[in-house]
Each structure stands twice: as structure tokens, then as C-alpha cells.
Scaffold this motif. Structure first.
Motif, mmCIF file in Angstrom:
data_model
loop_
_atom_site.group_PDB
_atom_site.id
_atom_site.type_symbol
_atom_site.label_atom_id
_atom_site.label_comp_id
_atom_site.label_asym_id
_atom_site.label_seq_id
_atom_site.Cartn_x
_atom_site.Cartn_y
_atom_site.Cartn_z
ATOM 1 N N ALA A 38 7.217 21.761 19.821
ATOM 2 C CA ALA A 38 5.938 21.125 20.136
ATOM 3 C C ALA A 38 4.822 22.134 19.937
ATOM 4 N N CYS A 39 3.663 21.655 19.550
ATOM 5 C CA CYS A 39 2.498 22.523 19.395
ATOM 6 C C CYS A 39 1.427 22.083 20.365
ATOM 7 N N LEU A 40 0.752 23.056 20.947
ATOM 8 C CA LEU A 40 -0.377 22.781 21.844
ATOM 9 C C LEU A 40 -1.646 23.108 21.097
ATOM 10 N N ALA A 80 4.438 28.781 9.134
ATOM 11 C CA ALA A 80 4.649 27.722 10.132
ATOM 12 C C ALA A 80 5.853 26.877 9.714
ATOM 13 N N ALA A 81 5.956 26.559 8.418
ATOM 14 C CA ALA A 81 7.085 25.758 7.917
ATOM 15 C C ALA A 81 8.376 26.569 8.046
ATOM 16 N N GLU A 82 8.282 27.878 7.757
ATOM 17 C CA GLU A 82 9.470 28.728 7.810
ATOM 18 C C GLU A 82 9.967 28.864 9.259
ATOM 19 N N VAL A 83 9.018 29.053 10.180
ATOM 20 C CA VAL A 83 9.392 29.187 11.598
ATOM 21 C C VAL A 83 10.076 27.899 12.078
ATOM 22 N N ARG A 84 9.558 26.769 11.627
ATOM 23 C CA ARG A 84 10.162 25.493 11.999
ATOM 24 C C ARG A 84 11.625 25.455 11.515
ATOM 25 N N HIS A 85 11.835 25.896 10.279
ATOM 26 C CA HIS A 85 13.177 25.899 9.703
ATOM 27 C C HIS A 85 14.101 26.835 10.509
ATOM 28 N N ILE A 86 13.573 28.028 10.842
ATOM 29 C CA ILE A 86 14.379 29.021 11.577
ATOM 30 C C ILE A 86 14.750 28.496 12.969
ATOM 31 N N LEU A 87 13.780 27.889 13.648
ATOM 32 C CA LEU A 87 14.053 27.357 14.990
ATOM 33 C C LEU A 87 15.101 26.245 14.915
ATOM 34 N N ASP A 123 -5.150 25.618 15.068
ATOM 35 C CA ASP A 123 -5.224 25.154 13.684
ATOM 36 C C ASP A 123 -4.379 23.891 13.557
ATOM 37 N N ARG A 124 -5.050 22.737 13.314
ATOM 38 C CA ARG A 124 -4.282 21.489 13.353
ATOM 39 C C ARG A 124 -3.294 21.373 12.204
ATOM 40 N N SER A 125 -3.596 21.962 11.031
ATOM 41 C CA SER A 125 -2.627 21.801 9.944
ATOM 42 C C SER A 125 -1.354 22.582 10.273
ATOM 43 N N GLU A 126 -1.515 23.728 10.934
ATOM 44 C CA GLU A 126 -0.358 24.501 11.399
ATOM 45 C C GLU A 126 0.460 23.659 12.389
ATOM 46 N N ALA A 127 -0.239 22.987 13.294
ATOM 47 C CA ALA A 127 0.433 22.160 14.305
ATOM 48 C C ALA A 127 1.138 20.976 13.649
ATOM 49 N N PHE A 128 0.507 20.361 12.647
ATOM 50 C CA PHE A 128 1.131 19.236 11.955
ATOM 51 C C PHE A 128 2.393 19.687 11.231
ATOM 52 N N VAL A 129 2.327 20.890 10.626
ATOM 53 C CA VAL A 129 3.472 21.390 9.863
ATOM 54 C C VAL A 129 4.628 21.747 10.798
ATOM 55 N N ASP A 156 2.156 13.444 21.853
ATOM 56 C CA ASP A 156 2.794 12.437 20.996
ATOM 57 C C ASP A 156 3.212 13.094 19.694
ATOM 58 N N THR A 157 3.786 12.297 18.779
ATOM 59 C CA THR A 157 4.120 12.856 17.466
ATOM 60 C C THR A 157 2.811 13.098 16.703
ATOM 61 N N PRO A 158 2.819 14.042 15.747
ATOM 62 C CA PRO A 158 1.598 14.280 14.978
ATOM 63 C C PRO A 158 1.101 12.996 14.308
ATOM 64 N N GLN A 159 2.046 12.183 13.806
ATOM 65 C CA GLN A 159 1.657 10.944 13.111
ATOM 66 C C GLN A 159 0.915 9.999 14.053
ATOM 67 N N ASN A 160 1.469 9.807 15.262
ATOM 68 C CA ASN A 160 0.815 8.891 16.208
ATOM 69 C C ASN A 160 -0.534 9.420 16.662
#
Ligand SMILES: Nc1ncnc2c1ncn2[C@@H]1O[C@H](COP(=O)(O)OP(=O)(O)OP(=O)(O)O)[C@@H](O)[C@H]1O
Length: 353
Positions: free
Chosen positions: A33-35, A176-183, A196-202, A219-223
Motif C-alpha cells: 500500500a502507498c500513503l 518503484a516497479a522493481e521494489v514492487r517485484h522484489i516485495l 508522487d502519485r505516479s510512484e504510488a500508482f506503480v 482503496d485500489t489506485p483504479q477506484n
């Protein structure tokens, strides 16, 4: 499924100053989750409360079945099984990359420790840098060492405070994408603070927006993007302008961009059926919903300035009531400063004023 992290009605204060109130959300095992929120809204304070650096003034924080903070409990940070990655990486300058990663594994037998360090260096793609020192690495590489060090003891939850803010924009998004993959690979849940919202969306499966001392939406980024809870959230998650509006009835709203019909998206989260004719509204006009061209509902706007952005251009437009708004329009439009163009707003988001 029992949530991994449960924050219930959390309240944080510095002395008499109330920073956060009634903050409640859950994080499921393995969820990221991103804040998100403006500077000073209390993102770091919330992270510190979860890490155990900051006591709660009210409410509670639990990890699995255990209460960490609240109800008279205050488990010390080192006993929380929570890893933290700080904004400035906080690497030990006199230790090599491998020694930094091994730092939290001192209680393990040597063979096991070395195995885990190798595994993590491979995961963050820094195996060739094992014997280098932090000052010999780039900012992105240092951030990956900090991540590997925090993940090494297999925390149940990882907290990251503005982990990419010292990096340039392009690197931020790819990291941000790489960290998501690693986690994901490690199956570790994380809460990442960013502005940074694009970082949060990614990076995020879920996104929490903090503003005015409260968690406005979780909520989800999409919602969040499709149906922001209020104008403050809309402004944080999307490019656009907040306008005043007046409800005219039958789904129509009067705004400085002319008469606009409330689209499905607007109606979906704040049905106009219950609105009183004449009631005041906030109308959020996303940049992508500003449509140039002749139309019954179009008003004439004046191009004040134009900045070329490559495949789009940022325009400053003056509305008939004198107010200016920013609009990012495709570079297929070639409007020049000084010209008057017809413009309408499609599918506005509406909120009670
Ligand atoms: N130790 C402190 N004592 C008193 N006030 C503090 C302290 N730390 C932070 N604050 C105040 O608490 C509020 C929230 O600060 P916090 O650092 O949590 O915000 P933030 O959302 O993380 O901001 P940023 O995005 O700028 O890092 C701010 O108004 C700040 O001035």
C-alpha cells in the motif's frame, strides 16, 4: 483472512497539536500500500506510529493477533518484526554492501547468514557490488542496498518513507516497479510513503490518501482515480481543476466551463438524484475531460500560455468568468496564446460543496 496490519481510529499528537485523527485501515498479508498526501499531512508520523517510534494518543495498531500500540500497550520498535527503509537510506558508510545487508542477521550462523546475503544481493541485482562501499554506489543502487538490508531478517511488514525521493523521475518510477517485484518475490507486505502519485500508482495494490489530518480514502489506485471521495482526494490523485458549480436539475450543473451534464462516473459515487436544485457543488474537471471543439455546451476560453511537453502541451486557459485553469491537451491541438477556442467539460466529478 485475518489482516496483517490493522490500524483502528489511530490518533497522533505532538504535544497539544493534533496531527492525525480517526485513521483506520487494514493491510492484508503480502499487500503493498502507498500513503499519498501533501507535505506535512502526517504521512511520516503515521509510519513512525506503526514502526513504534511514536506513541498513539488514541486508537490502536495490531500486527496479526498482537496489539503493538494502544490499549495500554507499546511494543518497542525492535520487537515489532517491522523493517524500515528511510528516505536517506541510512547505510553504514564503513561497511561494505554485503556487510550492510548482513547487519540484521548477526544472530544467524555464518553459513546461513552468507546464504541469505547472497540471495538478497541477487534479488536486488547487486551481486557484483558485494564488496563495494556505499559511497561507490549510485543513489538507486544505495536504495536497493537499503531495501535488501531491511528485507534480510524477513520482517512481517516493511515500511518505506519516501524511498525514491532522492532519485530522478525516471529512475523513481522504474525503481518503484522493481521494489514492487522484489516485495512480491519475498511475499512481504509493505506500506510506502510518497508524495508522487505516479510512484504510488506503480507500486501500490492499495492507496491511502491523507489530508487535513484524516485518511480521506483507502482503496485500489483504479477506484481512487475513477471515484475519488471528495475534491481534496481528486486534486491529489488526478491532474485537473476544482470549480464551483450549481445544480440546475435533471443531471445538469452550471459551472464556469458552461453547463455540464453529470456523467456516469460522477453519478456513480455521488448520485445527483438526491441533489436539490440550486445546491452548491464542487466540480472536478480532469484535464483529460476538457474537450476542445464546437458543441452546444462549449464556452469560449482564451489561451493565455502554452508549454510544449512532447506528446502533449500544458495550456493556461482563461474562462469566461476570468478564472484561469491549467489543461494538458494532446499536441494534435495547435492552439496559440491569445486565441479563443471553444471548450467543454465532459463527465465531471461532482461533490457537495
Ligand atoms: N517532532 C515533532 N514535533 C512537533 N511537530 C512535528 C514533529 N514532527 C512533525 N511535526 C509536525 O507534524 C506534521 C506532520 O509531519 P509529517 O512529517 O508526519 O508530515 P509528512 O506528511 O510526512 O510531510 P512530508 O511529505 O513533508 O515529509 C507537520 O505539521 C510537522 O510540522
Amino acid at each position: 483472512m485475518q489482516p496483517l496490519l490493522k490500524v483502528t481510529d489511530a490518533e497522533c499528537r505532538y504535544g497539544d497539536k493534533l496531527i492525525l485523527e480517526s485513521v483506520s485501515f487494514v493491510l492484508q498479508p503480502g499487500e503493498i500500500a502507498c500513503l499519498l498526501g501533501p507535505s506535512g499531512c502526517g504521512k511520516t508520523t503515521l509510519l513512525h506510529a506503526i514502526a513504534g517510534f511514536q506513541p498513539l494518543a488514541g486508537g490502536s495498531i495490531s500486527l496479526g493477533p498482537s496489539i503493538l500500540s494502544g490499549s495500554g500497550q507499546m511494543v518497542p520498535p525492535e520487537q515489532r518484526q517491522i523493517g524500515v527503509v528511510f528516505q536517506d537510506y541510512a547505510l553504514f558508510p564503513h561497511l561494505s554492501v554485503a556487510q550492510n545487508v548482513a547487519f540484521g542477521l548477526r544472530s544467524l550462523p555464518r553459513g546461513e547468514r552468507d546464504g541469505r546475503v547472497s540471495e538478497l544481493l541477487a534479488l536486488v541485482q547487486l551481486t557484483p557490488y558485494a564488496s563495494q562501499y556505499p559511497h561507490q554506489l549510485s543513489g538507486g543502487q544505495q536504495q536497493r542496498v537499503a531495501l535488501a538490508r531491511a528485507l534480510a531478517p524477513k520482517p512481517r511488514l516493511l515500511l518505506m518513507d519516501e524511498p525514491f525521493s532522492n532519485l530522478d523521475t525516471e529512475l523513481r518510477r522504474s525503481l518503484a516497479a522493481e521494489v514492487r517485484h522484489i516485495l512480491r518475490e519475498e511475499g512481504i507486505a509493505a506500506l510506502i510513503v510518497t508524495h508522487d502519485r505516479s510512484e504510488a500508482f506503480v507500486a501500490g495494490d492499495k492507496l491511502g490518501v491523507l489530508a487535513h489530518g484524516q485518511l480521506q480514502q483507502w482503496d485500489t489506485p483504479q477506484n481512487l482515480y475513477r471515484a475519488p471521495a471528495n475534491g481534496a482526494v481528486a486534486r491529489i490523485v488526478a491532474d485537473g481543476n476544482l470549480l464551483r458549480g450549481k445544480y440546475l436539475g435533471d443531471g445538469w450543473v452550471e459551472t464556469a466551463l458552461g453547463r455540464v451534464q453529470v456523467g456516469e462516473r460522477g453519478a456513480a459515487h455521488d448520485g445527483h438524484q438526491n441533489l436539490q436544485v440550486g445546491s452548491a457543488l464542487e466540480v472536478f474537471a480532469r484535464s483529460e475531460d476538457l474537450l476542445p471543439g464546437e458543441h452546444d455546451c462549449a464556452v469560449s476560453v482564451q489561451v493565455v500560455t502554452k508549454s510544449f511537453l512532447g506528446n502533449s502541451a500544458l495550456y493556461c486557459l482563461r474562462l469566461p468568468n476570468g478564472r484561469t485553469i491549467d489543461a494538458t491537451l494532446s499536441s494534435e491541438y495547435r492552439f496559440e496564446p491569445g486565441s479563443e477556442i471553444p471548450m467543454r467539460l465532459d463527465r465531471p466529478l461532482i461533490f457537495p460543496a
